[in-house]
Write an enzyme that holds these catalytic residues in place. Structure first.
Site, PDB file in Angstrom:
ATOM      1  N   GLU A  60      58.320 117.962  99.612  1.00  0.00           N
ATOM      2  CA  GLU A  60      59.484 118.724  98.953  1.00  0.00           C
ATOM      3  C   GLU A  60      60.047 118.908  97.715  1.00  0.00           C
ATOM      4  OE1 GLU A  60      61.294 118.592 103.708  1.00  0.00           O
ATOM      5  OE2 GLU A  60      61.941 116.563 101.581  1.00  0.00           O
ATOM      6  N   HIS A  76      60.213 114.320  96.534  1.00  0.00           N
ATOM      7  CA  HIS A  76      59.938 113.869  98.230  1.00  0.00           C
ATOM      8  C   HIS A  76      58.599 113.606  99.271  1.00  0.00           C
ATOM      9  CE1 HIS A  76      61.736 112.669 102.582  1.00  0.00           C
ATOM     10  NE2 HIS A  76      61.512 111.919 101.534  1.00  0.00           N
ATOM     11  N   SER A 106      65.254 110.101 100.228  1.00  0.00           N
ATOM     12  CA  SER A 106      64.997 110.205 101.033  1.00  0.00           C
ATOM     13  C   SER A 106      65.828 111.181 101.361  1.00  0.00           C
ATOM     14  CB  SER A 106      64.845 109.906 102.428  1.00  0.00           C
ATOM     15  OG  SER A 106      63.599 108.568 102.569  1.00  0.00           O
ATOM     16  N   ASN A 108      63.244 115.853 106.527  1.00  0.00           N
ATOM     17  CA  ASN A 108      64.401 114.506 107.616  1.00  0.00           C
ATOM     18  C   ASN A 108      65.729 115.053 108.095  1.00  0.00           C
ATOM     19  OD1 ASN A 108      63.152 112.335 106.478  1.00  0.00           O
ATOM     20  ND2 ASN A 108      63.701 112.055 104.719  1.00  0.00           N
TER      21      ASN A 108
HETATM   22  N1  CAA Z   1      46.938 104.251 104.141  1.00  0.00           N
HETATM   23  C1  CAA Z   1      46.157 104.969 103.622  1.00  0.00           C
HETATM   24  N2  CAA Z   1      45.805 105.592 105.156  1.00  0.00           N
HETATM   25  C2  CAA Z   1      45.571 106.090 105.937  1.00  0.00           C
HETATM   26  C3  CAA Z   1      47.169 104.449 106.447  1.00  0.00           C
HETATM   27  C4  CAA Z   1      47.706 103.981 105.235  1.00  0.00           C
HETATM   28  N3  CAA Z   1      48.844 103.275 105.362  1.00  0.00           N
HETATM   29  N4  CAA Z   1      47.588 104.873 107.517  1.00  0.00           N
HETATM   30  C5  CAA Z   1      46.215 105.391 108.156  1.00  0.00           C
HETATM   31  N5  CAA Z   1      45.572 105.692 106.808  1.00  0.00           N
HETATM   32  C6  CAA Z   1      44.261 106.933 106.797  1.00  0.00           C
HETATM   33  C7  CAA Z   1      43.161 106.262 107.526  1.00  0.00           C
HETATM   34  O1  CAA Z   1      41.756 105.504 106.962  1.00  0.00           O
HETATM   35  C8  CAA Z   1      42.377 107.294 108.699  1.00  0.00           C
HETATM   36  O2  CAA Z   1      41.289 108.339 107.364  1.00  0.00           O
HETATM   37  P1  CAA Z   1      40.227 108.579 108.311  1.00  0.00           P
HETATM   38  O3  CAA Z   1      40.752 109.402 109.684  1.00  0.00           O
HETATM   39  O4  CAA Z   1      39.734 109.744 107.025  1.00  0.00           O
HETATM   40  O5  CAA Z   1      38.669 107.430 108.218  1.00  0.00           O
HETATM   41  C9  CAA Z   1      43.258 108.060 109.065  1.00  0.00           C
HETATM   42  O6  CAA Z   1      44.492 108.212 108.030  1.00  0.00           O
HETATM   43  C10 CAA Z   1      43.738 108.238 110.258  1.00  0.00           C
HETATM   44  O7  CAA Z   1      44.293 106.850 110.098  1.00  0.00           O
HETATM   45  P2  CAA Z   1      43.694 106.181 111.545  1.00  0.00           P
HETATM   46  O8  CAA Z   1      42.802 105.980 112.606  1.00  0.00           O
HETATM   47  O9  CAA Z   1      43.647 104.242 111.115  1.00  0.00           O
HETATM   48  O10 CAA Z   1      45.462 105.400 112.338  1.00  0.00           O
HETATM   49  P3  CAA Z   1      46.155 107.514 113.394  1.00  0.00           P
HETATM   50  O11 CAA Z   1      45.232 107.961 113.180  1.00  0.00           O
HETATM   51  O12 CAA Z   1      46.897 107.019 114.162  1.00  0.00           O
HETATM   52  O13 CAA Z   1      46.599 108.232 111.701  1.00  0.00           O
HETATM   53  C11 CAA Z   1      48.511 107.796 110.604  1.00  0.00           C
HETATM   54  C12 CAA Z   1      47.989 106.675 111.022  1.00  0.00           C
HETATM   55  C13 CAA Z   1      48.247 108.708 109.789  1.00  0.00           C
HETATM   56  C14 CAA Z   1      50.010 107.185 110.414  1.00  0.00           C
HETATM   57  C15 CAA Z   1      49.354 109.247 111.414  1.00  0.00           C
HETATM   58  O14 CAA Z   1      49.961 107.780 113.107  1.00  0.00           O
HETATM   59  C16 CAA Z   1      50.299 109.648 111.712  1.00  0.00           C
HETATM   60  O15 CAA Z   1      50.390 110.613 111.152  1.00  0.00           O
HETATM   61  N6  CAA Z   1      51.781 109.177 111.546  1.00  0.00           N
HETATM   62  C17 CAA Z   1      53.496 110.030 111.609  1.00  0.00           C
HETATM   63  C18 CAA Z   1      53.620 109.824 110.020  1.00  0.00           C
HETATM   64  C19 CAA Z   1      54.537 110.746 109.920  1.00  0.00           C
HETATM   65  O16 CAA Z   1      55.849 111.308 110.668  1.00  0.00           O
HETATM   66  N7  CAA Z   1      55.187 110.853 108.226  1.00  0.00           N
HETATM   67  C20 CAA Z   1      56.238 110.516 108.233  1.00  0.00           C
HETATM   68  C21 CAA Z   1      57.514 109.511 108.061  1.00  0.00           C
HETATM   69  S1  CAA Z   1      59.081 110.450 106.981  1.00  0.00           S
HETATM   70  C22 CAA Z   1      58.951 110.320 105.572  1.00  0.00           C
HETATM   71  O17 CAA Z   1      57.581 109.999 105.107  1.00  0.00           O
HETATM   72  C23 CAA Z   1      60.329 110.816 104.722  1.00  0.00           C
HETATM   73  C24 CAA Z   1      60.954 109.989 105.254  1.00  0.00           C
HETATM   74  O18 CAA Z   1      62.032 109.873 103.940  1.00  0.00           O
HETATM   75  C25 CAA Z   1      61.438 108.670 105.900  1.00  0.00           C
HETATM   76  P1  NAD Z   2      60.649  99.491  99.788  1.00  0.00           P
HETATM   77  O1  NAD Z   2      61.622  98.815 100.799  1.00  0.00           O
HETATM   78  O2  NAD Z   2      59.084  99.770 100.166  1.00  0.00           O
HETATM   79  O3  NAD Z   2      59.911  99.842  98.586  1.00  0.00           O
HETATM   80  C1  NAD Z   2      61.267  99.742  97.780  1.00  0.00           C
HETATM   81  C2  NAD Z   2      60.660  98.850  95.915  1.00  0.00           C
HETATM   82  O4  NAD Z   2      61.589  98.987  95.253  1.00  0.00           O
HETATM   83  C3  NAD Z   2      60.733  97.628  96.268  1.00  0.00           C
HETATM   84  O5  NAD Z   2      59.885  97.144  96.679  1.00  0.00           O
HETATM   85  C4  NAD Z   2      62.266  95.973  95.910  1.00  0.00           C
HETATM   86  O6  NAD Z   2      61.351  95.262  94.799  1.00  0.00           O
HETATM   87  C5  NAD Z   2      61.839  97.730  94.229  1.00  0.00           C
HETATM   88  N1  NAD Z   2      63.028  97.837  93.261  1.00  0.00           N
HETATM   89  C6  NAD Z   2      64.322  97.697  94.317  1.00  0.00           C
HETATM   90  N2  NAD Z   2      64.854  98.280  93.220  1.00  0.00           N
HETATM   91  C7  NAD Z   2      64.157  97.928  91.906  1.00  0.00           C
HETATM   92  C8  NAD Z   2      64.512  99.361  90.635  1.00  0.00           C
HETATM   93  N3  NAD Z   2      65.880  98.689  90.079  1.00  0.00           N
HETATM   94  N4  NAD Z   2      63.316  99.138  89.682  1.00  0.00           N
HETATM   95  C9  NAD Z   2      61.864  99.095  90.236  1.00  0.00           C
HETATM   96  N5  NAD Z   2      61.516  98.743  91.761  1.00  0.00           N
HETATM   97  C10 NAD Z   2      63.197  98.331  92.341  1.00  0.00           C
HETATM   98  O7  NAD Z   2      61.221 101.380 100.360  1.00  0.00           O
HETATM   99  P2  NAD Z   2      60.178 102.916 100.375  1.00  0.00           P
HETATM  100  O8  NAD Z   2      60.272 102.731 101.980  1.00  0.00           O
HETATM  101  O9  NAD Z   2      59.239 102.140  99.460  1.00  0.00           O
HETATM  102  O10 NAD Z   2      61.284 103.660  99.970  1.00  0.00           O
HETATM  103  C11 NAD Z   2      61.366 104.344  98.089  1.00  0.00           C
HETATM  104  C12 NAD Z   2      62.454 104.786  98.284  1.00  0.00           C
HETATM  105  O11 NAD Z   2      61.163 106.342  98.616  1.00  0.00           O
HETATM  106  C13 NAD Z   2      63.540 105.577  98.759  1.00  0.00           C
HETATM  107  O12 NAD Z   2      64.619 106.039  98.422  1.00  0.00           O
HETATM  108  C14 NAD Z   2      63.871 106.157 101.001  1.00  0.00           C
HETATM  109  O13 NAD Z   2      63.719 106.472 101.142  1.00  0.00           O
HETATM  110  C15 NAD Z   2      61.992 106.850 100.161  1.00  0.00           C
HETATM  111  N6  NAD Z   2      61.187 107.146 100.879  1.00  0.00           N
HETATM  112  C16 NAD Z   2      60.771 106.669 101.721  1.00  0.00           C
HETATM  113  C17 NAD Z   2      60.226 106.767 102.974  1.00  0.00           C
HETATM  114  C18 NAD Z   2      59.659 106.020 104.047  1.00  0.00           C
HETATM  115  O14 NAD Z   2      58.388 106.654 105.188  1.00  0.00           O
HETATM  116  N7  NAD Z   2      59.796 104.108 103.967  1.00  0.00           N
HETATM  117  C19 NAD Z   2      59.062 108.032 102.945  1.00  0.00           C
HETATM  118  C20 NAD Z   2      59.798 108.791 101.982  1.00  0.00           C
HETATM  119  C21 NAD Z   2      60.931 108.560 100.822  1.00  0.00           C
END
Ligand code: CAA
Ligand code: NAD
Length: 292
Positions: free
Chosen positions: A152, A140, A119, A190
């Site tokens: 990405e 990503h 991330s 991000n």
């Molecule tokens: N796995 C698979 N499918 C899923 C799911 C999951 N974990 N969660 C939801 N879905 C699917 C459902 O099956 C549903 O599909 P259909 O409409 O085709 O039936 C659809 O997604 C909508 O789900 P729900 O109706 O249960 O719930 P919702 O309308 O609240 O949507 C959500 C759920 C898609 C997660 C929505 O809340 C959302 O878009 N949230 C924001 C997610 C977001 O911002 N993600 C980015 C996070 S940051 C990141 O990823 C980067 C990083 O590096 C940290």
């Molecule tokens: P998570 O905590 O759900 O899972 C991480 C997993 O990695 C764990 O199951 C752990 O057992 C495993 N692990 C640790 N060391 C390992 C190794 N050496 N070999 C194999 N497995 C190992 O974390 P996550 O949310 O899946 O995040 C994983 C990566 O994806 C991170 O780099 C995170 O920043 C990135 N990411 C996370 C998100 C998010 O929304 N959570 C979104 C995009 C990218």
């Protein structure tokens, strides 16, 4: 360069989703976790998501079975030896990722592409741990991987055009829409999303409103699919904390600094939805806001 066999290192929130979309797209997938317990938990997550797709009519039961039959679960790194691409999705810790990539570099075929789903870590720092920075790229994905359309694709100054093009084409082949991003910490999404989540925590610390009301404000007032605290719990409090530390270290700007409350939640093991508790209690119908 055609990618047929995909390795996924780590089967947590993201790894299980990446394995799922690759298997559904017809790739042979090798998923590796650190131990048997983590492997079974990851397999359970993948199977649950496939079951959900079947129950929603998005996937036939036979397609689910075929996707699972194409997926191998292992704790052995050596099982990546036949992969054309390995996507790393382990914990957001530089040293852990560098150690893994250095091992992958000696195990994987010379022509294989290595990719990180990090991330916030610069891809260049990870590529430098291998002897193949030309075949190293950032891929990503977004959470939940089966739903979110974006990938990405991040190139460093060393990434070859062939590698970038293969990663871009792979993202499309698993049903995603790729964009090209430069190798700066946080890429595009991000850079904007992390300060928003951290700022919500800072506003909570200032007492502007409750967790529930801030979440309601952003969903009902702005049409966001989930409020910032639900999103923090969804991403993982531990992961968000690590991301903030990495981005703060990189930019030295206050907006990336992890707020004290985030640190407190990490100290208490309240890692969010995946552990049942974060800002909310996820074990109840609701979810229910927790005492902070
Ligand atoms: N796995 C698979 N499918 C899923 C799911 C999951 N974990 N969660 C939801 N879905 C699917 C459902 O099956 C549903 O599909 P259909 O409409 O085709 O039936 C659809 O997604 C909508 O789900 P729900 O109706 O249960 O719930 P919702 O309308 O609240 O949507 C959500 C759920 C898609 C997660 C929505 O809340 C959302 O878009 N949230 C924001 C997610 C977001 O911002 N993600 C980015 C996070 S940051 C990141 O990823 C980067 C990083 O590096 C940290
Ligand atoms: P998570 O905590 O759900 O899972 C991480 C997993 O990695 C764990 O199951 C752990 O057992 C495993 N692990 C640790 N060391 C390992 C190794 N050496 N070999 C194999 N497995 C190992 O974390 P996550 O949310 O899946 O995040 C994983 C990566 O994806 C991170 O780099 C995170 O920043 C990135 N990411 C996370 C998100 C998010 O929304 N959570 C979104 C995009 C990218």
């Amino acid at each position: 360069m055609e990618i047929q066999t995909v390795g996924v290192a780590g089967c947590g929130l993201m790894g299980s989703g990446i394995a799922e979309v690759a298997a559904k797209a017809g790739c042979a997938v090798v998923v590796r976790e650190v131990d048997e317990a983590a492997l079974q938990a990851g397999r359970g997550r993948l199977e649950k998501s496939l079951a959900r797709a079947v129950s929603r009519g998005k996937l036939d039961a036979s397609e689910r079975d075929e996707a699972l039959a194409r997926t191998t679960f292992t704790t052995e790194l050596g099982d990546f030896a036949e992969c054309d691409l390995v996507v790393e999705a382990i914990v957001e810790v530089l040293e852990a990722k560098k150690a893994l990539f250095s091992q992958l570099d000696s195990i994987c075929p010379a022509g294989a592409v290595l990719a990180s789903n990090t991330s916030s870590l610069p891809i260049t720092d990870l590529a430098a741990a291998t002897s193949r920075p030309d075949r190293f790229v950032g891929l990503h994905f977004f959470n939940p991987v089966p739903v979110m359309k974006l990938v990405e694709v991040v190139r460093t100054i060393a990434t070859s055009d062939e590698t970038f093009d293969a990663a871009f084409a792979f993202s499309k082949s698993v049903g995603k829409t790729p964009i090209a991003a430069r190798d700066n910490s946080g890429f595009v999404v991000n850079l904007l999303l992390v300060p928003y989540m951290l700022d919500a925590i800072r506003q909570l610390e200032r007492g502007v409103a409750s967790v529930e009301d801030i979440d309601k404000a952003m969903t009902l007032g702005c049409g966001y699919p989930m409020g910032p605290f639900t999103l923090c719990d969804f991403v993982g409090i531990d992961t968000l904390h690590k991301i903030a530390e990495i981005m703060f270290d990189e930019y030295r700007e206050e907006r990336y600094a992890p707020p004290p409350l985030l640190r407190r939640l990490v100290a208490m093991g309240r890692f969010g939805r995946k552990k049942g508790a974060g800002f909310y209690d996820w074990t109840k119908e609701g979810p229910v806001p927790l005492k902070l």
